[in-house]
Design an enzyme around this catalytic site. Structure first.
Site, short mmCIF file in Angstrom:
data_model
loop_
_atom_site.label_atom_id
_atom_site.label_comp_id
_atom_site.label_asym_id
_atom_site.label_seq_id
_atom_site.Cartn_x
_atom_site.Cartn_y
_atom_site.Cartn_z
N SER A 43 0.84 -1.20 0.00
CA SER A 43 0.00 0.00 0.00
C SER A 43 0.87 1.25 0.00
O SER A 43 1.65 1.48 -0.93
CB SER A 43 -0.96 -0.06 1.18
N HIS A 91 -7.28 -6.19 0.69
CA HIS A 91 -6.10 -5.37 1.00
C HIS A 91 -5.37 -5.85 2.25
O HIS A 91 -4.39 -5.22 2.67
CB HIS A 91 -6.57 -3.92 1.21
N ASP A 98 -10.19 -5.69 -3.42
CA ASP A 98 -9.61 -4.65 -2.56
C ASP A 98 -10.50 -3.41 -2.65
O ASP A 98 -10.64 -2.81 -3.71
CB ASP A 98 -8.20 -4.34 -3.06
#
Length: 288
Positions: free
Chosen positions: A154, A266, A231
Site C-alpha cells: 500500500s 487489502h 480490494d
C-alpha cells in the site's frame, strides 16, 4: 542526538531457527527515537547475507509485517535478512500529527517534507534510503557494501517503488502488494503531498512511481506487483496499479508484472498468501 548506528535490542524471538528481533535507535534524519524489526536467519555467517527491506502501509508500525505475514519461513529458507522499519516519526509532538489516520504519525508517505511544519521530522525518504542503510551496514553486515532489495504494501508499496526508481543502482529488485501507484492522482496522495510538500504539483512528481517510470534511465528492471481484485481501496481509485503499465509503455527499461488476484482484498491475509512468490523473486536477484 546519539550516533544513529548505535542500536538497542528491544525484543528477540526465535522463529524458524532464526531470530525475529526488534531494535530501537536515535534517528538524525527524523530527530526522534525509531524502532525497526530485523529478522536474522540462522546461517554460518549472517554478516554476509543479502538484505530485503519491507515498507508497511498506512497506520502500521514495525510490528504489522513481522506478526501477520509469515515471511520468516521464507527469509530463513533463502537466507535473507529482512528489515522492517516504522512508517513515520513518533513522539515529535507536532500539532495535528495524530488527528488523521492517513496523515502524520503512521503515515509518513516515504517523502522528505518541505513544508516548514513537517520538514524537520518527516524525512522518511532519506531515513529509508540513506540512514537506515548505514544502520544496516554497521550492525548486520561485515561492513562492506551489501546486496539489498526492497518491497512493501500500500503506502509502503509506493515507498518501495519510488526508492527503487530514484536509486536504480542501490537496489537489486523491487516488488509491491497493492501499492499506491499514482499518488498525484488519488485522494490519499493529494492529501499527503499537499501537507508535506506544498501545492506545487511538479514537486509531487518526484515521489510518484508513474512519473518516475517515465523518466527512469537505470538498468533494465521488472517491478512485481500483486493486486487483490476485491480490494476496496482499488475500487475507490486509491491504488491505480494499471497506471503503472500505461506509464511503462514508453520506457523499454521497465517492465511491470501485474498479477491480479481474484477474490483477495487489502489485508495481510492477501499478503501472507503470496509472500513466498515475492521472496523467490527477490532471492533470484539478490543472489545473481
Amino acid at each position: 542526538m546519539t550516533d544513529p548506528s548505535v542500536i538497542n535490542l528491544v525484543s528477540s524471538n526465535k522463529c524458524f531457527e532464526g531470530f525475529q528481533n526488534i531494535y530501537e535507535h536515535s534517528s538524525d534524519e527524523l530527530k526522534c527515537r525509531m524502532k525497526f524489526a530485523a529478522y536474522i536467519p540462522c546461517a554460518e555467517s549472517s554478516k554476509t547475507l543479502p538484505v530485503l527491506i519491507w515498507l508497511s502501509g498506512l497506520t502500521c508500525t514495525e510490528q504489522n509485517f513481522v506478526a501477520k505475514s509469515g515471511f520468516q519461513k521464507y527469509a530463513q529458507a533463502h537466507k535473507i535478512i529482512v528489515i522492517a522499519p516504522d512508517t513515520s516519526p513518533r513522539g515529535c509532538k507536532i500539532e495535528g500529527d495524530s488527528e488523521k489516520w492517513d496523515f502524520g504519525e503512521g503515515a509518513g508517505f516515504y517523502v522528505d517534507a518541505t513544508e516548514s511544519k513537517w520538514a524537520k521530522n518527516y524525512r522518511m525518504y532519506s531515513y529509508i534510503n540513506s540512514e537506515l542503510h548505514e544502520v544496516i551496514k554497521k550492525n548486520f553486515t561485515d561492513g562492506k557494501e551489501f546486496k539489498v532489495s526492497i518491497f512493501g504494501h500500500s503506502m509502503g508499496g509506493h515507498g518501495a517503488m519510488i526508492s527503487f526508481l530514484k536509486n536504480p543502482n542501490k537496489y537489486c529488485s523491487v516488488s509491491a502488494f497493492a501499492p499506491i501507484s499514482n499518488p498525484i492522482n488519488c485522494d490519499w496522495g493529494k492529501n499527503a503531498f499537499t501537507g508535506y510538500l506544498g501545492s506545487n504539483e511538479e514537486v509531487w512528481k518526484d515521489y510518484d512511481s508513474c512519473c518516475l517510470i517515465k523518466r527512469y534511465n537505470g538498468p533494465d528492471a521488472e517491478i512485481l506487483v500483486d493486486q487483490g481484485l476485491d480490494d476496496n481501496f482499488l475500487k475507490q481509485n486509491q491504488l491505480n496499479p494499471q497506471n503503472l503499465i500505461v506509464a511503462s509503455q514508453g520506457n523499454e527499461r521497465i517492465r511491470i508484472n501485474l498479477k491480479n488476484r481474484e477474490g483477495y482484498d487489502h489485508s495481510y491475509y492477501f499478503i501472507s498468501t503470496f509472500i513466498e512468490e515475492h521472496f523467490e523473486f527477490h532471492a533470484k536477484h539478490l543472489k545473481d
